[in-house]
Motif scaffolding. Structure first.
Motif, PDB file in Angstrom:
ATOM      1  N   THR A  38      10.744 112.615  45.790  1.00  0.00           N
ATOM      2  CA  THR A  38      10.549 111.420  45.143  1.00  0.00           C
ATOM      3  C   THR A  38      11.229 111.073  43.945  1.00  0.00           C
ATOM      4  OG1 THR A  38       8.146 112.112  45.787  1.00  0.00           O
ATOM      5  CG2 THR A  38       8.502 110.254  43.999  1.00  0.00           C
ATOM      6  N   PRO A  39      11.973 109.851  43.930  1.00  0.00           N
ATOM      7  CA  PRO A  39      12.770 109.638  42.794  1.00  0.00           C
ATOM      8  C   PRO A  39      11.832 109.522  41.299  1.00  0.00           C
ATOM      9  CG  PRO A  39      13.421 108.129  44.698  1.00  0.00           C
ATOM     10  CD  PRO A  39      12.107 109.106  45.038  1.00  0.00           C
ATOM     11  N   THR A  40      12.376 109.747  40.423  1.00  0.00           N
ATOM     12  CA  THR A  40      11.791 109.773  39.100  1.00  0.00           C
ATOM     13  C   THR A  40      12.455 108.910  38.139  1.00  0.00           C
ATOM     14  OG1 THR A  40      13.124 111.538  38.264  1.00  0.00           O
ATOM     15  CG2 THR A  40      10.969 112.224  39.427  1.00  0.00           C
ATOM     16  N   THR A  41      11.625 108.120  37.230  1.00  0.00           N
ATOM     17  CA  THR A  41      12.006 107.458  36.289  1.00  0.00           C
ATOM     18  C   THR A  41      11.978 108.281  34.842  1.00  0.00           C
ATOM     19  OG1 THR A  41      11.322 105.372  37.217  1.00  0.00           O
ATOM     20  CG2 THR A  41      11.780 105.208  35.167  1.00  0.00           C
ATOM     21  N   GLN A  42      13.240 108.562  34.399  1.00  0.00           N
ATOM     22  CA  GLN A  42      13.325 109.314  33.101  1.00  0.00           C
ATOM     23  C   GLN A  42      13.326 108.706  31.834  1.00  0.00           C
ATOM     24  OE1 GLN A  42      15.728 112.892  34.272  1.00  0.00           O
ATOM     25  NE2 GLN A  42      16.008 111.736  36.149  1.00  0.00           N
ATOM     26  N   THR A  43      12.673 108.714  30.966  1.00  0.00           N
ATOM     27  CA  THR A  43      12.990 108.081  29.499  1.00  0.00           C
ATOM     28  C   THR A  43      12.860 109.205  28.423  1.00  0.00           C
ATOM     29  OG1 THR A  43      10.589 107.700  29.304  1.00  0.00           O
ATOM     30  CG2 THR A  43      11.906 106.102  30.300  1.00  0.00           C
ATOM     31  N   GLY A  44      13.410 108.899  27.235  1.00  0.00           N
ATOM     32  CA  GLY A  44      13.290 109.556  26.243  1.00  0.00           C
ATOM     33  C   GLY A  44      14.656 109.993  25.317  1.00  0.00           C
ATOM     34  N   ASN A  45      15.931 109.894  26.296  1.00  0.00           N
ATOM     35  CA  ASN A  45      17.075 110.038  25.598  1.00  0.00           C
ATOM     36  C   ASN A  45      17.565 108.772  24.811  1.00  0.00           C
ATOM     37  OD1 ASN A  45      17.269 112.624  26.317  1.00  0.00           O
ATOM     38  ND2 ASN A  45      18.026 111.883  28.443  1.00  0.00           N
ATOM     39  N   TYR A  46      18.209 108.952  23.877  1.00  0.00           N
ATOM     40  CA  TYR A  46      18.733 107.843  23.138  1.00  0.00           C
ATOM     41  C   TYR A  46      20.281 107.387  23.056  1.00  0.00           C
ATOM     42  CZ  TYR A  46      14.103 106.493  20.909  1.00  0.00           C
ATOM     43  OH  TYR A  46      12.951 106.216  20.544  1.00  0.00           O
ATOM     44  N   ALA A  47      20.986 108.554  23.720  1.00  0.00           N
ATOM     45  CA  ALA A  47      22.406 108.472  23.829  1.00  0.00           C
ATOM     46  C   ALA A  47      22.797 109.322  25.031  1.00  0.00           C
ATOM     47  CB  ALA A  47      22.997 109.036  22.474  1.00  0.00           C
ATOM     48  N   VAL A  48      23.816 108.942  25.573  1.00  0.00           N
ATOM     49  CA  VAL A  48      24.682 109.743  26.711  1.00  0.00           C
ATOM     50  C   VAL A  48      26.084 109.875  26.293  1.00  0.00           C
ATOM     51  CG1 VAL A  48      25.501 109.699  28.933  1.00  0.00           C
ATOM     52  CG2 VAL A  48      22.962 109.157  28.343  1.00  0.00           C
ATOM     53  N   PHE A  49      26.561 111.284  26.599  1.00  0.00           N
ATOM     54  CA  PHE A  49      28.096 111.650  26.378  1.00  0.00           C
ATOM     55  C   PHE A  49      28.254 112.160  27.676  1.00  0.00           C
ATOM     56  CE2 PHE A  49      25.949 110.892  22.309  1.00  0.00           C
ATOM     57  CZ  PHE A  49      26.737 110.364  21.427  1.00  0.00           C
ATOM     58  N   ALA A  50      29.154 111.670  28.536  1.00  0.00           N
ATOM     59  CA  ALA A  50      29.273 111.942  29.896  1.00  0.00           C
ATOM     60  C   ALA A  50      30.605 112.150  30.416  1.00  0.00           C
ATOM     61  CB  ALA A  50      28.273 111.247  30.915  1.00  0.00           C
ATOM     62  N   SER A  51      30.925 112.824  31.268  1.00  0.00           N
ATOM     63  CA  SER A  51      32.442 112.918  31.820  1.00  0.00           C
ATOM     64  C   SER A  51      32.037 113.195  33.450  1.00  0.00           C
ATOM     65  CB  SER A  51      33.296 113.898  31.485  1.00  0.00           C
ATOM     66  OG  SER A  51      34.477 113.754  32.142  1.00  0.00           O
ATOM     67  N   ILE A 230      20.376 118.362  26.942  1.00  0.00           N
ATOM     68  CA  ILE A 230      19.746 117.464  26.005  1.00  0.00           C
ATOM     69  C   ILE A 230      19.766 118.232  24.682  1.00  0.00           C
ATOM     70  CG2 ILE A 230      17.619 116.168  25.208  1.00  0.00           C
ATOM     71  CD1 ILE A 230      18.879 115.462  27.977  1.00  0.00           C
ATOM     72  N   GLN A 231      20.527 117.487  23.497  1.00  0.00           N
ATOM     73  CA  GLN A 231      20.344 118.318  22.168  1.00  0.00           C
ATOM     74  C   GLN A 231      19.658 117.259  21.179  1.00  0.00           C
ATOM     75  OE1 GLN A 231      21.688 121.243  21.330  1.00  0.00           O
ATOM     76  NE2 GLN A 231      21.959 121.683  23.671  1.00  0.00           N
ATOM     77  N   THR A 232      19.150 117.649  20.132  1.00  0.00           N
ATOM     78  CA  THR A 232      18.472 116.761  19.254  1.00  0.00           C
ATOM     79  C   THR A 232      19.610 116.521  18.060  1.00  0.00           C
ATOM     80  OG1 THR A 232      16.463 117.593  19.506  1.00  0.00           O
ATOM     81  CG2 THR A 232      16.739 116.501  17.298  1.00  0.00           C
ATOM     82  N   ILE A 233      19.998 115.477  18.036  1.00  0.00           N
ATOM     83  CA  ILE A 233      21.220 114.982  16.880  1.00  0.00           C
ATOM     84  C   ILE A 233      20.545 113.738  16.444  1.00  0.00           C
ATOM     85  CG2 ILE A 233      23.642 114.060  17.016  1.00  0.00           C
ATOM     86  CD1 ILE A 233      23.650 116.809  18.254  1.00  0.00           C
ATOM     87  N   ASN A 234      20.642 113.830  15.155  1.00  0.00           N
ATOM     88  CA  ASN A 234      20.467 112.852  14.150  1.00  0.00           C
ATOM     89  C   ASN A 234      18.791 112.566  14.443  1.00  0.00           C
ATOM     90  OD1 ASN A 234      23.100 112.313  12.959  1.00  0.00           O
ATOM     91  ND2 ASN A 234      23.359 110.982  14.780  1.00  0.00           N
TER      92      ASN A 234
END
Length: 254
Positions: A38-51, A230-234
């Protein structure tokens, strides 16, 4: 693009069209989750740094594509790690492993992207100079890129009048999978974009979803495997991601 639209899915599809224009075998598989995905809708993050490493598959031939690396911070929580238009914040100068990212990449305000399409070895050392909106910081993400060698299990054609199930085998190192079908020529049509957490043994598409594309002789399947960190930054949750994505091209919808 509508003011409240989601940026990243549309951006990925646009970049895919650019890719379309222009081994290491891993026999290990994750312990599959055999329940219905079942696809999920995820919320809660404020930034993404991705490669993300990428490859394109034509018939049984696999070829590497340039890496896709991007970063963004939002004034509001992200939906499936994608921001809404107009929500992105200025983070000052940014670099990953010494490569300075382009600001306002892909014609999106305050989106950061690597215009060199470099392949970055891990660890990923992110350095952000910061602004009043996003204080500066640095972080080293040591997670390796996910791997996937099970692409030969993907069929070359599908009957779109019924539901379809595509097996997922021989992948490791991920905790989220993003997938969708997209046409390979303009005008672009795509199925809904699924975000599935965990280690599913298959991905599923309904006939209703497939009907968005309909009968077509040139469709591609996109599967992106992500490892989230997931990391807590600022004082907010930031997601540092490594990814591996494949584009299975020349699929026929019958």
């Amino acid at each position: 693009m509508k003011t409240k639209g989601i940026i990243l899915p549309l951006l990925f599809i646009s970049i895919f069209l650019t890719f379309n224009a222009c081994k290491k075998k891993d026999n290990s598989s994750p312990e599959p989750d055999n329940t219905t995905n079942t696809p999920t809708t995820q919320t809660g993050n404020y930034a993404v740094f991705a490669s993300r490493k990428q490859a394109i598959i034509t018939s049984t031939l696999i070829s590497s594509l340039d890496n896709f690396s991007t970063a963004y911070a939002s004034s509001s929580t992200l939906i499936n790690n994608s921001p809404t238009v107009g929500s992105l914040l200025d983070m000052g100068a940014m670099n990953l492993n010494g490569t300075i990212f382009q600001k306002n990449a892909y014609s999106v305000a305050n989106m950061y992207g690597d215009s060199t399409s470099s392949t970055f070895n891990t660890p990923h050392n992110w350095i952000i100079s910061g602004t009043s909106a996003v204080p500066g910081f640095s972080y080293s993400n040591t997670n390796p890129y996910p791997t996937y060698t099970g692409y030969t299990a993907i069929a070359d054609s599908f009957i779109v009048s019924g539901n379809i199930t595509i097996p997922l085998t021989n992948y490791s190192g991920s905790d989220e999978i993003e997938t969708y079908f997209v046409t390979s020529t303009n005008p672009v049509a795509n199925t809904s974009i699924q975000n599935i957490t965990g280690s599913p043994a298959s991905i599923n598409f309904t006939s209703t979803d497939l009907s968005i594309i309909g009968v077509n002789s040139n469709v591609s399947l996109v599967i992106n495997f992500y490892k989230n960190n997931i990391q807590t930054i600022n004082g907010k949750s930031y997601n540092f991601r490594t990814g591996y994505g494949i584009i299975k091209s020349n699929i026929k919808f019958r």
